[in-house]
Design an enzyme around this catalytic site. Structure first.
Site, short mmCIF file in Angstrom:
data_model
loop_
_atom_site.label_atom_id
_atom_site.label_comp_id
_atom_site.label_asym_id
_atom_site.label_seq_id
_atom_site.Cartn_x
_atom_site.Cartn_y
_atom_site.Cartn_z
N ASP A 63 0.87 -1.18 -0.05
CA ASP A 63 0.20 0.04 -0.10
C ASP A 63 0.90 1.20 -0.04
O ASP A 63 0.66 2.21 -1.01
CB ASP A 63 -0.91 -0.06 1.13
CG ASP A 63 -2.34 -0.71 0.96
OD1 ASP A 63 -2.48 -1.12 0.02
OD2 ASP A 63 -2.80 -1.05 1.89
N THR A 66 -7.91 -6.15 -1.21
CA THR A 66 -7.00 -6.52 -0.28
C THR A 66 -6.76 -8.05 -0.31
O THR A 66 -5.71 -8.78 -0.48
CB THR A 66 -7.09 -6.37 1.03
OG1 THR A 66 -6.85 -4.71 1.04
CG2 THR A 66 -6.13 -6.50 1.95
#
Length: 348
Positions: A19, A116
């Protein structure tokens, strides 16, 4: 059990590092192109959490990953930094990802790892970037590292097809190369190209080809997408809607904004998402996909038929019940009418 816990911890660490690494890399590339003072980004992660993670080695991993990525920039026609970035420069890049959006000015909306669970499981995920000017999305890019070039392979787990791809000759259509899909507002076109080339001598931008939504408008022949996780959308409600409008195929459940890419590319005709009460959709989960589908000839609105509003900050404020994306107006209208007829009994 201990091994599973360690594996889960490792994957979580990897996702967190990715991320921040993606945010820093994108911020650096945009700053190199437009000047750091002109770059403002709305993104999921902030610098405060990364600063707290120094002791765990996360920051060091992020700095290393960012430099590895930027070293590859010339391969894609981009200009990388003259020397490796240090901790301070990486933190400054991430700090540019603190915009709160709004109705005026220009900013970018970035989801560094959309999907995710898909990423952690080696399945579908996307890196999504959109440029928003005065509340309107004007540019969208979706990087889909595991998106197969063959539609039918979307129904299976990515790792299975990585094995299959090793048994077939390598071509630009190979499963394991992924793709990038992008569009500019008002161009009337959306484009796709391989994420990587088998032929390393081929210049990356020269392989783009246009994509277009499917021409199917018969519900019985249409495929609809929905999120994999039940927490993100009501499968029972979408199943009822599908039945009421005559959708007969099994739903295509895919992680991330790959669903938007699937419609833009003609691999599916409908995407429906109806979240539970109290859930607020974030702009980075939709902005890039919306403009890509629209320029590929499709339609995206809320369940009331209104355009999604990206001018209210980080959330899609005022969203009417859910998000509907379709390959064409006829299918779209049928879904909206079905929602109106069924909503009172939806319990959402």
């Amino acid at each position: 059990m201990y091994d599973k816990m360690l594996n889960r911890t490792h994957k979580t660490h990897l996702r967190i590092c990715k991320d921040w690494s993606v945010q820093a890399t994108v911020s650096c590339i945009l700053s190199e192109s437009f000047g750091s003072s002109n770059v403002s980004i709305v993104a999921e992660e902030d610098i405060q959490n990364l600063s707290k993670a120094k002791a765990g080695g996360v920051l060091e991993t992020v700095v290393k990953t960012v430099n590895e990525c930027l070293a590859e920039a010339p391969r894609y026609g981009l200009k990388g930094p003259k020397m490796a970035l240090g901790t301070t420069e990486v933190l400054e890049a991430i700090n540019r990802c603190n915009s709160i959006g709004g109705p005026a000015g220009r900013f970018w909306a970035l989801d560094p790892v959309d999907g995710t669970l898909g990423f952690v499981r080696g399945d579908q995920y996307a890196i999504a970037l959109a440029l928003i000017e005065d509340g309107e999305v004007v540019l969208g890019v979706l990087g889909c590292p595991n998106y197969p070039m063959r539609k039918e392979w979307l129904n299976y787990h990515h790792r299975y097809h990585r094995i299959i791809s090793k048994l077939t000759p390598s071509t630009s259509e190979s499963w394991d190369k992924g793709c990038v899909i992008y569009a500019r507002r008002g161009s009337g076109e959306a484009w796709m190209q391989p994420l990587l080339h088998v032929n390393k001598n081929l210049v990356w931008p020269n392989s783009a080809r246009p994509v277009r939504v499917s021409s199917i408008d018969n519900p019985s022949l249409a495929t609809f997408c929905e999120p994999v996780e039940k927490a993100n959308s009501s499968h029972s409600f979408t199943a009822g809607l599908a039945h009421s409008v005559g959708l007969r195929k099994q739903p295509l459940r895919v992680y991330s904004m790959v669903k938007y890419a699937a419609i833009a590319r003609g691999d599916a005709e409908i995407f429906m998402k109806f979240a539970r009460a109290g859930y607020k959709e974030k702009i980075w989960d939709h902005a890039a996909g919306v403009v890509i589908i629209q320029e590929a000839g499709g339609v995206v609105t809320d369940a009331g038929g209104c355009p999604l509003d990206f001018s209210k900050g980080i959330y899609l404020e005022g969203l009417d019940r859910g998000v509907i994306a379709s390959a064409g107006a006829n299918l779209h209208d049928k879904i909206i009418r079905a929602v109106d007829a069924s909503w009172d009994s939806s319990a959402l």
